[in-house]
Write an enzyme that holds these catalytic residues in place. Sequence first.
Site, PDB file in Angstrom:
ATOM      1  N   PHE A 186     -11.797  -6.321  -8.066  1.00 13.88           N
ATOM      2  CA  PHE A 186     -10.678  -6.378  -7.129  1.00 13.88           C
ATOM      3  C   PHE A 186      -9.381  -6.003  -7.821  1.00 13.88           C
ATOM      4  O   PHE A 186      -9.123  -6.445  -8.951  1.00 13.88           O
ATOM      5  CB  PHE A 186     -10.483  -7.804  -6.605  1.00 13.88           C
ATOM      6  CG  PHE A 186     -11.641  -8.406  -5.867  1.00 13.88           C
ATOM      7  CD1 PHE A 186     -11.718  -8.342  -4.482  1.00 13.88           C
ATOM      8  CD2 PHE A 186     -12.643  -9.084  -6.556  1.00 13.88           C
ATOM      9  CE1 PHE A 186     -12.769  -8.941  -3.796  1.00 13.88           C
ATOM     10  CE2 PHE A 186     -13.695  -9.681  -5.885  1.00 13.88           C
ATOM     11  CZ  PHE A 186     -13.767  -9.606  -4.493  1.00 13.88           C
ATOM     12  N   ASP A 187      -8.547  -5.224  -7.147  1.00 15.00           N
ATOM     13  CA  ASP A 187      -7.141  -5.144  -7.512  1.00 15.00           C
ATOM     14  C   ASP A 187      -6.505  -6.474  -7.091  1.00 15.00           C
ATOM     15  O   ASP A 187      -7.103  -7.245  -6.331  1.00 15.00           O
ATOM     16  CB  ASP A 187      -6.492  -3.968  -6.778  1.00 15.00           C
ATOM     17  CG  ASP A 187      -5.013  -3.837  -7.066  1.00 15.00           C
ATOM     18  OD1 ASP A 187      -4.584  -4.181  -8.185  1.00 15.00           O
ATOM     19  OD2 ASP A 187      -4.272  -3.405  -6.164  1.00 15.00           O
ATOM     20  N   GLY A 188      -5.300  -6.756  -7.568  1.00 12.63           N
ATOM     21  CA  GLY A 188      -4.656  -8.024  -7.249  1.00 12.63           C
ATOM     22  C   GLY A 188      -3.744  -7.955  -6.045  1.00 12.63           C
ATOM     23  O   GLY A 188      -4.093  -8.377  -4.944  1.00 12.63           O
TER      24      GLY A 188
END
Length: 348
Positions: free
Chosen positions: A199-201
């Site tokens: 996941f990106d944040g």
Amino acid sequence: APGAMSGPGSEEPQPSQAAEDRQQEAEQDWAAAKAFYDNAVTQRARPVTLFDLVEEQRIYEEQGLEKYVEYQQKNENVILKPGPAFYFVKALEHVNARLLELYPDDEERFDIVLMTNNHAQVGVRLINSINHYGLTIERFCMTGGESPIGYLTAYLTNLYLSADSEKVQEAIEAGIASATMFTANKDVAYSDTQLRVAFDGDAVIFSDESEQIFKEQGLDRFFEHEQLNENKPLAQGPLKGFLEDLGKLQKKFYAKNERLNCPIRTYLVTARSAVSSGARVLKTLRSWGLEIDEALFLAGAPKGPVLVKIRPHIFFDDQMFHIEGAQKLGTTAAHVPYGIAQKSCKST
């Protein structure tokens, strides 16, 4: 800053040359990202994500619905090739098999539903292909040309994946975690024994609150804002719930002393810098009671090479240039159309 005022005799602060250069560079980045996204949406066929239906989509577009259905029926014993979500689904099913071994009377597992606007006449070929690959997908929703989005709530959908960006946007606007899948440009070997999700944040797990500061006020203000708010948890983003679901299932393995042999592994892959803005991210996850197995703070470095090392079954990001970089190096990436990045793309 929000709320700042200037009286008749005050001097309006002028942006520095560095800030102007940074803004111009950002606008160029967004223009390039938008061009890539528009090309991907208009040029790429929109097949069912589980299987590769590019040829069938061509027949539909060139010859119409009736010829498309006729072709599918004539070829219903011809097995469809895997699409971008295929190995992700296989990994979900491996987790289910492990859970069934440990908890034979517990039904808390991944429930996979095939959502498609195909007509029911195409169903036999889909069923034959699912059986061929040994997949366990019992639920079908075939809407005969109508959008399947209205059924997502009825199915209590935690995550909706599609190759159709318009349907994904519709789902996001309905409050359902969703992403547009893009096929990797290279074939890579995926783990058969461990589901890996990256996941990106910001604007994916978290809201785009901090990203708004960065886009509107620059990097220095972003760092200052994050340090001032280090102990204030970020608001949740569209995929926080899915990360939470993965965490719940992980804990079922931990409870059986299977932490070292857990078939689920999660990764945070963010452009943030660890020292200047990482603490708030980690403290937010802690406040939610969530664990992330690996956190990689890249400080603006490209994400593609790191993803090659991880080899996730799926990588979620809100920015198309990160999706493109992941694709080029062989990662199946999914674009989450949420937050200020989408507004930036539309405005350039």
